[in-house]
Design a protein around this motif. Structure first.
Motif, PDB file in Angstrom:
ATOM      1  N   ASN A 128       0.834  -1.212   0.000  1.00 11.58           N
ATOM      2  CA  ASN A 128       0.000   0.000   0.000  1.00 11.58           C
ATOM      3  C   ASN A 128       0.862   1.253   0.000  1.00 11.58           C
ATOM      4  OD1 ASN A 128      -2.633  -0.990  -0.095  1.00 11.58           O
ATOM      5  ND2 ASN A 128      -2.709  -1.360   2.113  1.00 11.58           N
ATOM      6  N   ALA A 129       1.943   1.228   0.787  1.00 12.07           N
ATOM      7  CA  ALA A 129       2.848   2.379   0.820  1.00 12.07           C
ATOM      8  C   ALA A 129       3.465   2.609  -0.549  1.00 12.07           C
ATOM      9  CB  ALA A 129       3.938   2.150   1.863  1.00 12.07           C
ATOM     10  N   ILE A 130       3.892   1.543  -1.200  1.00 11.72           N
ATOM     11  CA  ILE A 130       4.569   1.653  -2.490  1.00 11.72           C
ATOM     12  C   ILE A 130       3.644   2.210  -3.566  1.00 11.72           C
ATOM     13  CG2 ILE A 130       5.569   0.247  -4.359  1.00 11.72           C
ATOM     14  CD1 ILE A 130       6.847  -1.464  -2.194  1.00 11.72           C
ATOM     15  N   THR A 131       2.383   1.782  -3.569  1.00  3.86           N
ATOM     16  CA  THR A 131       1.451   2.249  -4.605  1.00  3.86           C
ATOM     17  C   THR A 131       1.106   3.721  -4.449  1.00  3.86           C
ATOM     18  OG1 THR A 131      -0.474   1.526  -3.295  1.00  3.86           O
ATOM     19  CG2 THR A 131       0.419  -0.036  -4.910  1.00  3.86           C
ATOM     20  N   SER A 132       1.363   4.304  -3.289  1.00 12.52           N
ATOM     21  CA  SER A 132       1.002   5.706  -3.062  1.00 12.52           C
ATOM     22  C   SER A 132       1.908   6.681  -3.804  1.00 12.52           C
ATOM     23  CB  SER A 132       1.040   6.021  -1.560  1.00 12.52           C
ATOM     24  OG  SER A 132       2.382   6.057  -1.087  1.00 12.52           O
ATOM     25  N   PHE A 133       3.022   6.204  -4.353  1.00  9.75           N
ATOM     26  CA  PHE A 133       3.985   7.108  -4.971  1.00  9.75           C
ATOM     27  C   PHE A 133       3.650   7.467  -6.416  1.00  9.75           C
ATOM     28  CE2 PHE A 133       6.159   5.813  -1.211  1.00  9.75           C
ATOM     29  CZ  PHE A 133       6.923   6.906  -0.859  1.00  9.75           C
ATOM     30  N   GLY A 134       2.681   6.790  -6.993  1.00 16.77           N
ATOM     31  CA  GLY A 134       2.170   7.221  -8.289  1.00 16.77           C
ATOM     32  C   GLY A 134       3.002   6.826  -9.486  1.00 16.77           C
ATOM     33  N   TYR A 135       4.046   6.053  -9.278  1.00 21.23           N
ATOM     34  CA  TYR A 135       4.812   5.509 -10.405  1.00 21.23           C
ATOM     35  C   TYR A 135       5.278   4.110 -10.003  1.00 21.23           C
ATOM     36  CZ  TYR A 135       9.153   6.800  -7.939  1.00 21.23           C
ATOM     37  OH  TYR A 135      10.168   6.926  -7.019  1.00 21.23           O
ATOM     38  N   PRO A 136       5.658   3.268 -10.953  1.00 20.12           N
ATOM     39  CA  PRO A 136       5.866   1.848 -10.659  1.00 20.12           C
ATOM     40  C   PRO A 136       7.152   1.524  -9.906  1.00 20.12           C
ATOM     41  CG  PRO A 136       6.284   2.280 -12.983  1.00 20.12           C
ATOM     42  CD  PRO A 136       5.739   3.550 -12.415  1.00 20.12           C
ATOM     43  N   LEU A 137       7.082   1.602  -8.588  1.00 19.88           N
ATOM     44  CA  LEU A 137       8.172   1.119  -7.754  1.00 19.88           C
ATOM     45  C   LEU A 137       8.046  -0.402  -7.607  1.00 19.88           C
ATOM     46  CD1 LEU A 137       8.328   3.689  -4.812  1.00 19.88           C
ATOM     47  CD2 LEU A 137      10.117   3.262  -6.496  1.00 19.88           C
ATOM     48  N   LYS A 138       9.153  -1.106  -7.738  1.00 25.05           N
ATOM     49  CA  LYS A 138       9.151  -2.551  -7.550  1.00 25.05           C
ATOM     50  C   LYS A 138       9.366  -2.870  -6.070  1.00 25.05           C
ATOM     51  CE  LYS A 138      11.104  -3.156 -12.174  1.00 25.05           C
ATOM     52  NZ  LYS A 138      12.264  -3.656 -12.961  1.00 25.05           N
ATOM     53  N   LEU A 139       9.044  -4.102  -5.693  1.00 26.58           N
ATOM     54  CA  LEU A 139       9.201  -4.534  -4.306  1.00 26.58           C
ATOM     55  C   LEU A 139      10.031  -5.813  -4.273  1.00 26.58           C
ATOM     56  CD1 LEU A 139       8.587  -4.394  -1.287  1.00 26.58           C
ATOM     57  CD2 LEU A 139       6.359  -5.462  -1.753  1.00 26.58           C
ATOM     58  N   TYR A 150       1.459 -13.994  -2.356  1.00 25.58           N
ATOM     59  CA  TYR A 150       2.166 -12.725  -2.494  1.00 25.58           C
ATOM     60  C   TYR A 150       2.102 -12.239  -3.952  1.00 25.58           C
ATOM     61  CZ  TYR A 150       4.191 -13.184   2.189  1.00 25.58           C
ATOM     62  OH  TYR A 150       4.376 -13.267   3.544  1.00 25.58           O
ATOM     63  N   GLN A 151       2.302 -13.161  -4.877  1.00 30.86           N
ATOM     64  CA  GLN A 151       2.274 -12.788  -6.286  1.00 30.86           C
ATOM     65  C   GLN A 151       0.892 -12.316  -6.706  1.00 30.86           C
ATOM     66  OE1 GLN A 151       5.206 -12.997  -8.607  1.00 30.86           O
ATOM     67  NE2 GLN A 151       3.751 -11.445  -9.296  1.00 30.86           N
ATOM     68  N   ASP A 152      -0.151 -12.984  -6.220  1.00 31.88           N
ATOM     69  CA  ASP A 152      -1.527 -12.584  -6.563  1.00 31.88           C
ATOM     70  C   ASP A 152      -1.828 -11.177  -6.070  1.00 31.88           C
ATOM     71  OD1 ASP A 152      -1.934 -15.033  -7.746  1.00 31.88           O
ATOM     72  OD2 ASP A 152      -3.026 -15.903  -6.050  1.00 31.88           O
ATOM     73  N   ILE A 153      -1.426 -10.873  -4.837  1.00 31.82           N
ATOM     74  CA  ILE A 153      -1.650  -9.535  -4.282  1.00 31.82           C
ATOM     75  C   ILE A 153      -0.875  -8.498  -5.079  1.00 31.82           C
ATOM     76  CG2 ILE A 153      -1.236  -8.053  -2.264  1.00 31.82           C
ATOM     77  CD1 ILE A 153      -1.722 -10.610  -0.552  1.00 31.82           C
ATOM     78  N   ALA A 154       0.375  -8.803  -5.387  1.00 33.30           N
ATOM     79  CA  ALA A 154       1.197  -7.873  -6.169  1.00 33.30           C
ATOM     80  C   ALA A 154       0.567  -7.614  -7.530  1.00 33.30           C
ATOM     81  CB  ALA A 154       2.607  -8.428  -6.326  1.00 33.30           C
ATOM     82  N   ASN A 155       0.072  -8.654  -8.168  1.00 28.36           N
ATOM     83  CA  ASN A 155      -0.575  -8.486  -9.479  1.00 28.36           C
ATOM     84  C   ASN A 155      -1.802  -7.597  -9.372  1.00 28.36           C
ATOM     85  OD1 ASN A 155       1.323 -10.159 -10.657  1.00 28.36           O
ATOM     86  ND2 ASN A 155       0.033 -11.979 -10.632  1.00 28.36           N
ATOM     87  N   GLN A 156      -2.606  -7.809  -8.329  1.00 24.44           N
ATOM     88  CA  GLN A 156      -3.818  -7.003  -8.137  1.00 24.44           C
ATOM     89  C   GLN A 156      -3.483  -5.531  -7.898  1.00 24.44           C
ATOM     90  OE1 GLN A 156      -5.849  -8.902  -4.864  1.00 24.44           O
ATOM     91  NE2 GLN A 156      -6.131 -10.823  -5.998  1.00 24.44           N
ATOM     92  N   MET A 157      -2.339  -5.273  -7.258  1.00 26.90           N
ATOM     93  CA  MET A 157      -1.951  -3.905  -6.913  1.00 26.90           C
ATOM     94  C   MET A 157      -1.040  -3.282  -7.960  1.00 26.90           C
ATOM     95  SD  MET A 157      -1.444  -4.347  -2.785  1.00 26.90           S
ATOM     96  CE  MET A 157      -1.620  -2.604  -2.410  1.00 26.90           C
ATOM     97  N   GLY A 158      -0.708  -4.041  -8.996  1.00 28.79           N
ATOM     98  CA  GLY A 158       0.130  -3.506 -10.064  1.00 28.79           C
ATOM     99  C   GLY A 158       1.581  -3.317  -9.666  1.00 28.79           C
ATOM    100  N   ILE A 159       2.079  -4.184  -8.778  1.00 28.39           N
ATOM    101  CA  ILE A 159       3.460  -4.088  -8.298  1.00 28.39           C
ATOM    102  C   ILE A 159       4.277  -5.239  -8.863  1.00 28.39           C
ATOM    103  CG2 ILE A 159       4.971  -4.204  -6.274  1.00 28.39           C
ATOM    104  CD1 ILE A 159       2.735  -2.899  -4.664  1.00 28.39           C
ATOM    105  N   GLU A 160       5.417  -4.927  -9.436  1.00 30.74           N
ATOM    106  CA  GLU A 160       6.332  -5.960  -9.909  1.00 30.74           C
ATOM    107  C   GLU A 160       7.242  -6.396  -8.762  1.00 30.74           C
ATOM    108  OE1 GLU A 160       9.957  -6.608 -13.151  1.00 30.74           O
ATOM    109  OE2 GLU A 160       8.536  -4.940 -13.424  1.00 30.74           O
TER     110      GLU A 160
END
Length: 244
Positions: A128-139, A150-160
């Motif tokens: 949630n913190a990472i998605t707040s930055f408005g550009y694609p930060l990876k985790l 973990y992968q399913d949640i990341a996919n839903q949130m658009g996080i690589e």
């Protein structure tokens, strides 16, 4: 496969690590954000060094625990975890902008990293913190055999996700890092470290402390560069990955 290293872990006049010697040989620098280690001046020096060597910059946020170097779990609500990570990542991001470069990923530090891999809700709070930055930060998270949730949640949130293995740490049978208090949890023998990395490269597996072989999908390998022998090892691992 890339090499990453924890850096910027000094504070004031106190120096730890050999960042100048390590930086030319790694691909990704996990820079402490001031809570478990680091301060604004150390952060900027490390950013400049990464920029000089064309190394990807990652934020390395941890619990607010300099005395324990971020290796002690501190009870937080999930919302507080999100705030904790936002605060630290934003600080490093601003300093990156000041130096004309960009933050590319986030790797939680120490106990926060371990807690994230034990509690998927902490992972979600960090995401949630990472998605707040408005550009694609990876985790960056620990490569394990059972990461589908973990992968399913990341996919839903658009996080690589960047899946990480460790060159100098032993694993238990579940794919978690063996606790540092356990005998053999930290590998210090150069040949053992090179053997573990070569096995990851050749077979995409790692042997656990009990001797079980685990299949792992790995994008990046963490190395630690806090002494001269470690620097030599990192150079050798760099060459090993380059050949591969």
């Amino acid at each position: 496969m890339k090499l990453n290293c924890d850096m910027g872990e000094g504070y004031g006049s106190w120096e730890i690590g050999m960042d100048q010697d390590v930086m030319p040989w790694v691909n990704q620098a996990n820079i402490a954000c001031g809570f478990h280690a680091g301060d604004p001046d150390v952060m900027v020096r490390t950013i400049k060094l990464a920029k000089l060597h064309n190394v990807q910059i990652g934020a390395h946020p941890g619990y607010n625990d300099k005395q324990g170097f971020g290796r002690r779990s501190i009870q937080h609500s999930y919302a507080q975890i999100t705030h904790l990570v936002c605060y630290q990542v934003a600080a490093l991001e601003a300093l990156c902008r000041l130096q004309g470069t960009q933050l590319e990923y986030v790797k939680p530090h120490g106990a926060l990293y371990s807690d994230m891999m034990l509690d998927v809700k902490i992972f979600m709070a960090i995401a949630n913190a990472i998605t707040s930055f408005g550009y694609p930060l990876k985790l960056m998270i620990l490569a394990r055999p059972d990461l589908q949730k973990y992968q399913d949640i990341a996919n839903q949130m658009g996080i690589e996700l960047i899946l990480e293995a460790f060159a100098d740490r032993a694993y238990d049978d579940s794919g978690h890092l063996a606790h540092r208090s356990q005998p053999g949890a930290v590998l210090s023998d150069a040949e053992l470290i090179k053997s573990q990395v070569k096995q990851l490269l050749d077979r995409q597996t790692v042997n656990t402390i009990s001797g079980r072989e685990l299949q792992l999908k790995v994008d990046s390998i963490c190395v630690h560069g806090d002494n001269h022998s470690a620097i030599l090892m990192i150079k050798q691992l760099h060459q090993l990955l380059s050949v591969a």
